[in-house]
Design a protein around this motif. Structure first.
Motif, mmCIF file in Angstrom:
data_model
loop_
_atom_site.group_PDB
_atom_site.id
_atom_site.type_symbol
_atom_site.label_atom_id
_atom_site.label_comp_id
_atom_site.label_asym_id
_atom_site.label_seq_id
_atom_site.Cartn_x
_atom_site.Cartn_y
_atom_site.Cartn_z
ATOM 1 N N UNK A 229 0.784 -1.233 -0.024
ATOM 2 C CA UNK A 229 0.020 -0.072 0.036
ATOM 3 C C UNK A 229 0.812 1.267 -0.001
ATOM 4 N N UNK A 230 1.818 1.322 0.704
ATOM 5 C CA UNK A 230 2.950 2.330 0.833
ATOM 6 C C UNK A 230 3.324 2.575 -0.578
ATOM 7 N N UNK A 231 4.021 1.646 -1.371
ATOM 8 C CA UNK A 231 4.469 2.009 -2.544
ATOM 9 C C UNK A 231 3.362 2.537 -3.575
ATOM 10 N N UNK A 232 2.167 1.728 -3.638
ATOM 11 C CA UNK A 232 1.144 2.243 -4.360
ATOM 12 C C UNK A 232 0.620 3.592 -4.218
ATOM 13 N N UNK A 233 0.736 4.275 -2.939
ATOM 14 C CA UNK A 233 0.292 5.451 -2.406
ATOM 15 C C UNK A 233 1.390 6.553 -2.986
ATOM 16 N N UNK A 241 12.428 8.326 -8.135
ATOM 17 C CA UNK A 241 12.768 7.079 -7.687
ATOM 18 C C UNK A 241 12.399 6.782 -6.178
ATOM 19 N N UNK A 242 12.852 5.955 -5.697
ATOM 20 C CA UNK A 242 12.356 5.384 -4.377
ATOM 21 C C UNK A 242 13.387 4.892 -3.422
ATOM 22 N N UNK A 243 13.359 4.838 -2.495
ATOM 23 C CA UNK A 243 14.171 4.329 -1.200
ATOM 24 C C UNK A 243 13.187 3.260 -0.432
ATOM 25 N N UNK A 244 13.826 2.021 -0.129
ATOM 26 C CA UNK A 244 13.069 1.102 0.472
ATOM 27 C C UNK A 244 13.788 1.046 1.919
ATOM 28 N N UNK A 245 13.258 1.654 2.858
ATOM 29 C CA UNK A 245 13.516 1.724 4.297
ATOM 30 C C UNK A 245 12.739 1.024 5.297
ATOM 31 N N UNK A 246 13.498 1.505 6.561
ATOM 32 C CA UNK A 246 12.504 1.018 7.801
ATOM 33 C C UNK A 246 13.126 -0.363 8.344
ATOM 34 N N UNK A 247 12.388 -0.980 9.234
ATOM 35 C CA UNK A 247 12.685 -2.030 9.757
ATOM 36 C C UNK A 247 12.293 -3.311 8.780
ATOM 37 N N UNK A 256 10.606 -9.390 1.609
ATOM 38 C CA UNK A 256 10.121 -7.958 2.061
ATOM 39 C C UNK A 256 10.116 -6.969 0.987
ATOM 40 N N UNK A 257 11.358 -6.865 0.448
ATOM 41 C CA UNK A 257 11.849 -6.027 -0.545
ATOM 42 C C UNK A 257 10.985 -6.030 -1.739
ATOM 43 N N UNK A 258 10.605 -7.373 -2.110
ATOM 44 C CA UNK A 258 9.877 -7.487 -3.445
ATOM 45 C C UNK A 258 8.600 -6.970 -3.406
ATOM 46 N N UNK A 259 8.160 -7.153 -2.222
ATOM 47 C CA UNK A 259 6.578 -6.471 -2.046
ATOM 48 C C UNK A 259 6.514 -5.218 -2.640
ATOM 49 N N UNK A 260 7.339 -4.310 -1.971
ATOM 50 C CA UNK A 260 7.329 -2.910 -2.395
ATOM 51 C C UNK A 260 7.880 -2.633 -3.858
ATOM 52 N N UNK A 261 8.785 -3.336 -4.320
ATOM 53 C CA UNK A 261 9.313 -3.392 -5.689
ATOM 54 C C UNK A 261 8.340 -3.564 -6.773
ATOM 55 N N UNK A 262 7.568 -4.715 -6.360
ATOM 56 C CA UNK A 262 6.655 -5.077 -7.648
ATOM 57 C C UNK A 262 5.500 -4.144 -7.795
ATOM 58 N N UNK A 263 5.293 -3.282 -6.737
ATOM 59 C CA UNK A 263 4.300 -2.248 -6.687
ATOM 60 C C UNK A 263 4.706 -0.934 -7.384
ATOM 61 N N UNK A 264 6.301 -0.743 -7.681
ATOM 62 C CA UNK A 264 6.615 0.400 -8.301
ATOM 63 C C UNK A 264 6.981 0.378 -9.860
ATOM 64 N N UNK A 265 7.247 1.327 -10.290
ATOM 65 C CA UNK A 265 7.339 1.584 -11.738
ATOM 66 C C UNK A 265 8.649 0.980 -12.057
ATOM 67 N N UNK A 266 8.522 0.304 -13.312
ATOM 68 C CA UNK A 266 9.985 -0.607 -13.676
ATOM 69 C C UNK A 266 10.883 0.473 -14.170
ATOM 70 N N UNK A 267 10.820 1.731 -14.506
ATOM 71 C CA UNK A 267 11.321 2.639 -15.184
ATOM 72 C C UNK A 267 11.991 3.515 -14.025
#
Length: 397
Positions: A229-233, A241-247, A256-267
């Protein structure tokens, strides 16, 4: 700004090129940390020679000392520290909140109830308090009181002038309740919106300066629905671009990382904050991460620990007193081509500053080279073999 290269079959991994006003970064790439506008104990020229493509500094520390205005007057972070390549700065949120709670890697937020959401490090006093508008904290240097908001963080990072900057976010810990994670995530989203607005305003106000790419930060701890949800929002806000952070639980880093990445733009590029171990690199690359940063190479060096293809070891051990071989005979760094383990053992025993310099050069070269090898293996189709060989040797003992 970011061009996708070759995909790693069966994974989210890929190569790419991150273009900045101060040069290109070929990804995946490790970005060494120069927290206070210096990679500890190492000259900027040495960092270039060992293959670093970019460096990351910290907004919190540079705000406290010497002041972002000083760096701005010097011509920006790169000019101030004598580094000609691309630069990153994080938002300062990690240090404000982790130091404020008395932790370093383990983070804790403020709460009105005595629950896991109120945990601080034993024997420490809370130095940071979160509210809707931002964070009030006391300096770890002198106890003086300060205030960070999304707008303040953007202002500091614009003065620092890095090529890549990060939105101000609230960090949580694996100890925080799901209820607090949801509350925090909503606040981070609102802060992200404020960061975008302030970034746009400052970009127009400082139109004579090179453009700075703004990365949004995906939080959500270990909860799949919150990470997604965070990535989609964040997507509609137009981040560069994006940073993947937190615990993140180390054992589940890739998942856990792939959950976010799969929701983000590929480019658009993705940066994983605070990752520095060989197994983490492979897991993160397969999850689609393009760049990483970590203080481990220099921190371990100051503690007399060095990396080799056959694992990490401590140069203070007595067995190295008469070992006249290099740290790693396969390494091409200045330290390994000029000095022996016996000499470094002596430097550490004598408490000479040169010990940290020589070991840091080697550790940074080892880490940069490892990620370079991962990138090359994706390009030439040997990734699986490189991964198997590296992990088998490094973790054999």
């Amino acid at each position: 700004m970011f061009t996708v290269g070759k995909q790693l079959p069966g994974t989210l991994g890929r190569t790419g090129v991150l273009s900045t006003p101060h040069g290109d970064v070929r990804t995946p790439a490790f970005v060494p940390v120069g927290t206070k506008a210096t990679v500890k104990a190492v000259l900027p020229e040495a960092m270039a020679e060992l293959g670093a493509q970019a460096l990351l500094a910290n907004a919190y520390h540079l705000y406290l000392q010497p002041g972002a205005d000083v760096v701005d007057e010097a011509g920006g972070l790169g000019a101030f520290m004598g580094w000609r390549g691309p630069t990153f700065t994080d938002s300062g949120g990690f240090q404000v909140l982790s130091l404020g709670a008395g932790f370093q890697k383990t983070l804790s937020m403020d709460s009105t109830t005595a629950t896991a959401d109120d945990v601080i490090a034993p024997g420490k006093e809370r130095l940071a308090h979160v509210d809707e508008d931002g964070v009030t904290f006391r300096s770890h240097l002198d106890g003086s009181k300060h205030r960070f908001t999304p707008e303040v963080s953007m202002g500091i990072q614009h003065q620092l002038g890095a090529d890549v900057i990060f939105a101000f976010d609230e960090l949580t810990t694996l100890m925080n309740s799901r209820g607090y994670q949801i509350e925090s995530l909503a606040r981070t989203q609102r802060w992200a919106e404020r960061c975008v607005r302030e970034h746009e305003r400052l970009t127009q106000e400082r139109a004579d300066k090179p453009y700075q790419a703004l990365f949004g930060v995906v939080q959500g701890a270990q909860h799949e629905d919150l990470r997604r949800q965070a990535a989609r929002d964040l997507r509609p806000l137009g981040f560069d671009g994006y940073g993947i952070g937190g615990a993140i639980e180390k054992e589940r880093l890739g998942e856990i990382t792939s959950w976010a990445v799969s929701e983000l733009e590929e480019d658009k590029p993705r940066h994983l904050l605070g990752i520095g171990e060989p197994d983490d690199f492979f897991a993160a690359v397969e999850a689609g991460i393009d760049t990483f940063d970590c203080v481990s190479p220099t921190r371990e060096a100051r503690r007399s620990r060095v990396y080799t293809r056959d694992g990490r070891f401590n140069l203070l051990q007595a067995r190295f007193k008469r070992d006249f071989t290099p740290i790693d005979e396969t390494c091409d760094c200045y330290t390994c081509t000029h000095y022996t383990k016996a000499y470094l053992h002596h430097l550490y025993k004598a408490k000479e500053y040169l010990s940290a310099t020589l070991a840091s050069i080697h550790n940074e070269r080892f880490t940069v080279r490892l990620v370079d090898d991962i990138r090359a293996s994706i390009e030439d189709g040997t990734y699986a073999d490189v991964k198997a060989d590296v992990l088998a040797r490094y973790y054999a003992s």
